[in-house]
Design a protein around this motif. Structure first.
Motif, PDB file in Angstrom:
ATOM      1  N   PRO A  85       0.825  -1.214   0.000  1.00 33.89           N
ATOM      2  CA  PRO A  85       0.000   0.000   0.000  1.00 33.89           C
ATOM      3  C   PRO A  85       0.860   1.265   0.000  1.00 33.89           C
ATOM      4  O   PRO A  85       1.928   1.310   0.616  1.00 33.89           O
ATOM      5  CB  PRO A  85      -0.802  -0.107   1.308  1.00 33.89           C
ATOM      6  N   PRO A 103      -4.365   5.994   2.351  1.00 28.69           N
ATOM      7  CA  PRO A 103      -4.877   5.072   3.373  1.00 28.69           C
ATOM      8  C   PRO A 103      -5.947   4.105   2.881  1.00 28.69           C
ATOM      9  O   PRO A 103      -6.130   3.035   3.462  1.00 28.69           O
ATOM     10  CB  PRO A 103      -5.425   6.013   4.456  1.00 28.69           C
ATOM     11  N   THR A 104      -6.653   4.456   1.815  1.00 28.21           N
ATOM     12  CA  THR A 104      -7.680   3.541   1.314  1.00 28.21           C
ATOM     13  C   THR A 104      -7.069   2.249   0.793  1.00 28.21           C
ATOM     14  O   THR A 104      -7.756   1.223   0.747  1.00 28.21           O
ATOM     15  CB  THR A 104      -8.496   4.197   0.185  1.00 28.21           C
ATOM     16  N   GLN A 105      -5.804   2.270   0.397  1.00 32.20           N
ATOM     17  CA  GLN A 105      -5.188   1.062  -0.135  1.00 32.20           C
ATOM     18  C   GLN A 105      -5.001  -0.001   0.950  1.00 32.20           C
ATOM     19  O   GLN A 105      -5.308  -1.180   0.741  1.00 32.20           O
ATOM     20  CB  GLN A 105      -3.859   1.399  -0.812  1.00 32.20           C
ATOM     21  N   ALA A 106      -4.492   0.388   2.108  1.00 30.62           N
ATOM     22  CA  ALA A 106      -4.321  -0.565   3.207  1.00 30.62           C
ATOM     23  C   ALA A 106      -5.677  -1.109   3.654  1.00 30.62           C
ATOM     24  O   ALA A 106      -5.817  -2.304   3.957  1.00 30.62           O
ATOM     25  CB  ALA A 106      -3.600   0.103   4.376  1.00 30.62           C
ATOM     26  N   GLU A 107      -6.692  -0.250   3.686  1.00 30.19           N
ATOM     27  CA  GLU A 107      -8.031  -0.682   4.063  1.00 30.19           C
ATOM     28  C   GLU A 107      -8.596  -1.658   3.032  1.00 30.19           C
ATOM     29  O   GLU A 107      -9.277  -2.637   3.385  1.00 30.19           O
ATOM     30  CB  GLU A 107      -8.957   0.529   4.201  1.00 30.19           C
ATOM     31  N   ALA A 108      -8.308  -1.420   1.752  1.00 27.50           N
ATOM     32  CA  ALA A 108      -8.783  -2.317   0.701  1.00 27.50           C
ATOM     33  C   ALA A 108      -8.152  -3.698   0.835  1.00 27.50           C
ATOM     34  O   ALA A 108      -8.820  -4.720   0.624  1.00 27.50           O
ATOM     35  CB  ALA A 108      -8.476  -1.725  -0.674  1.00 27.50           C
ATOM     36  N   ARG A 127      -7.168  -5.084   3.620  1.00 29.23           N
ATOM     37  CA  ARG A 127      -7.809  -5.717   4.776  1.00 29.23           C
ATOM     38  C   ARG A 127      -9.189  -6.252   4.404  1.00 29.23           C
ATOM     39  O   ARG A 127      -9.551  -7.388   4.745  1.00 29.23           O
ATOM     40  CB  ARG A 127      -7.923  -4.704   5.914  1.00 29.23           C
ATOM     41  N   LYS A 128      -9.968  -5.445   3.696  1.00 34.76           N
ATOM     42  CA  LYS A 128     -11.314  -5.859   3.300  1.00 34.76           C
ATOM     43  C   LYS A 128     -11.288  -7.036   2.321  1.00 34.76           C
ATOM     44  O   LYS A 128     -12.127  -7.936   2.391  1.00 34.76           O
ATOM     45  CB  LYS A 128     -12.048  -4.672   2.668  1.00 34.76           C
ATOM     46  N   GLU A 147     -10.404 -10.171   4.227  1.00 37.37           N
ATOM     47  CA  GLU A 147     -11.587 -10.531   5.027  1.00 37.37           C
ATOM     48  C   GLU A 147     -12.643 -11.188   4.141  1.00 37.37           C
ATOM     49  O   GLU A 147     -13.287 -12.171   4.527  1.00 37.37           O
ATOM     50  CB  GLU A 147     -12.135  -9.265   5.663  1.00 37.37           C
ATOM     51  N   ILE A 179     -15.822  -0.716  -1.909  1.00 42.95           N
ATOM     52  CA  ILE A 179     -14.593  -0.271  -1.254  1.00 42.95           C
ATOM     53  C   ILE A 179     -13.819   0.605  -2.234  1.00 42.95           C
ATOM     54  O   ILE A 179     -13.586   0.207  -3.379  1.00 42.95           O
ATOM     55  CB  ILE A 179     -13.706  -1.459  -0.835  1.00 42.95           C
TER      56      ILE A 179
END
Length: 336
Positions: free
Chosen positions: A37, A42-47, A49-50, A53, A201
């Motif tokens: 990422p 920051p949206t990349q790290a969240e993507a 994770r999602k 998941e 996302i």
């Protein structure tokens, strides 16, 4: 002498269409861990994770199910994830990572490839073949006409009901699919239905294909391209007009087979696409070339001049921008 793509007439048997729905070779070894990422996005790290998941959900859904009357197990509905973002932010990397982390059987293909498979097999056969899968991964999700809208809406709804999870990438949010291409009220309900399938996302960031890179190489001289092609074993050399004419004789589902085994593509006398139908065929060819990582060298116009300004202002703008981005990346491969 180099080969010519126009001399090839590839055939893909119908029973191989779903079997070949796997990520392009360049994504064979990707994983969630190999996605790096951008710390400024920051949206990349969240993507990541999602996406990881979501892959866990896929496995649970296929191994689970609900106990109904008399204890009979019925499949749970599939999950849905939609990765939206600009060009070159790693959405396909995450899509392929979900594919690799999911249990067999599973399928991966572009939106265009999926519609081609359904067209070749027929809706009922395609639904039957895909309904046993744990996940269907759809790259470059787009709706180009009302027919595709109805077809995909029905297919995904019925697949999800059988327990197939669906993950898609696109440069357009689900509720905006088809926007700017057709406005028929009859199809708005279908578009909204598609949007309700997915959790969306966002993945932000600059196009990694052009990050910190110089402009694409200039076309080589008309008097140089034949010698350049001859120097690369397994390459092809085609005249632009002859090539686009040949593409019109092939179903787009055969474009991947058309370039199978080709080490580099050389095209002479390139100029702007004369109309939308030619431009859209070039988009599919660009996607298949990019999937294969095949370098592209041209003479004539620059590759970022393939699509006219009028085309870039129309409903297929994102298709053309994606194709340009990919062709420029392939032209840099050729210049290394």
């Amino acid at each position: 002498m180099p080969q010519r793509l126009v001399d090839r007439d590839p055939v893909v048997p119908a029973d191989q269409l779903i079997a070949q729905m796997v990520p392009p070779a360049m994504f064979d070894d990707v994983s969630f861990a190999s996605y790096i990422p951008d710390p400024n996005e920051p949206t990349q790290a969240e993507a990541v994770r999602k996406a990881e998941e979501f892959a866990g959900k896929v496995a649970k859904i296929r191994s689970g199910g609900k106990r109904g009357l008399f204890g009979k197990k019925t499949p749970a509905s599939g999950a849905g994830l939609y990765l939206d973002g600009g060009f070159g932010v790693g959405k396909t990397h995450l899509l392929a990572s979900i594919f690799h982390a999911s249990p067999e059987p599973k399928a991966f293909g572009t939106f265009v490839e999926l519609t081609h498979v359904v067209g070749a097999l027929g809706f009922t056969k395609a639904l039957d073949e895909l309904s046993g899968h744990s996940v269907l991964c759809i790259d470059e999700f787009e709706l180009d006409d009302p027919g595709d809208t109805m077809l995909v809406s029905r297919l995904l709804t019925e697949l999800a009901a059988t327990g197939v999870s669906i993950v898609a990438t696109s440069n357009t949010l689900p509720g905006q699919l088809g926007e700017g291409r057709f406005a028929a009220q009859d199809f708005l309900r279908e578009i909204k239905k598609l949007g309700s399938i997915f959790e969306s996302i966002r993945v932000d960031g600059p196009d990694y294909r052009h990050r910190d890179l110089p402009p694409a190489p200039d076309p080589i001289g008309a008097d140089q391209i034949e010698a350049a092609a001859a120097a690369v074993e397994g390459s092809t050399l085609d005249d632009f007009d002859a090539l686009v004419k040949h593409l019109s004789t092939l179903h787009p589902s055969r474009y991947g087979k058309l370039i199978d085994g080709v080490t580099a593509v050389f095209i002479e006398n390139v100029h702007a696409a004369p109309d939308q139908s030619v431009a859209l065929r070039l988009v599919v060819l660009a996607d298949r070339l990019y999937d294969a990582g095949t370098p592209v060298t041209v003479s004539g116009a620059k590759l970022d001049e393939l699509f006219t300004e009028e085309m870039l202002q129309g409903g297929y703008r994102k298709k053309y921008l994606r194709a340009t981005s990919r062709l420029l990346a392939l032209s840099r491969f050729a210049s290394v």
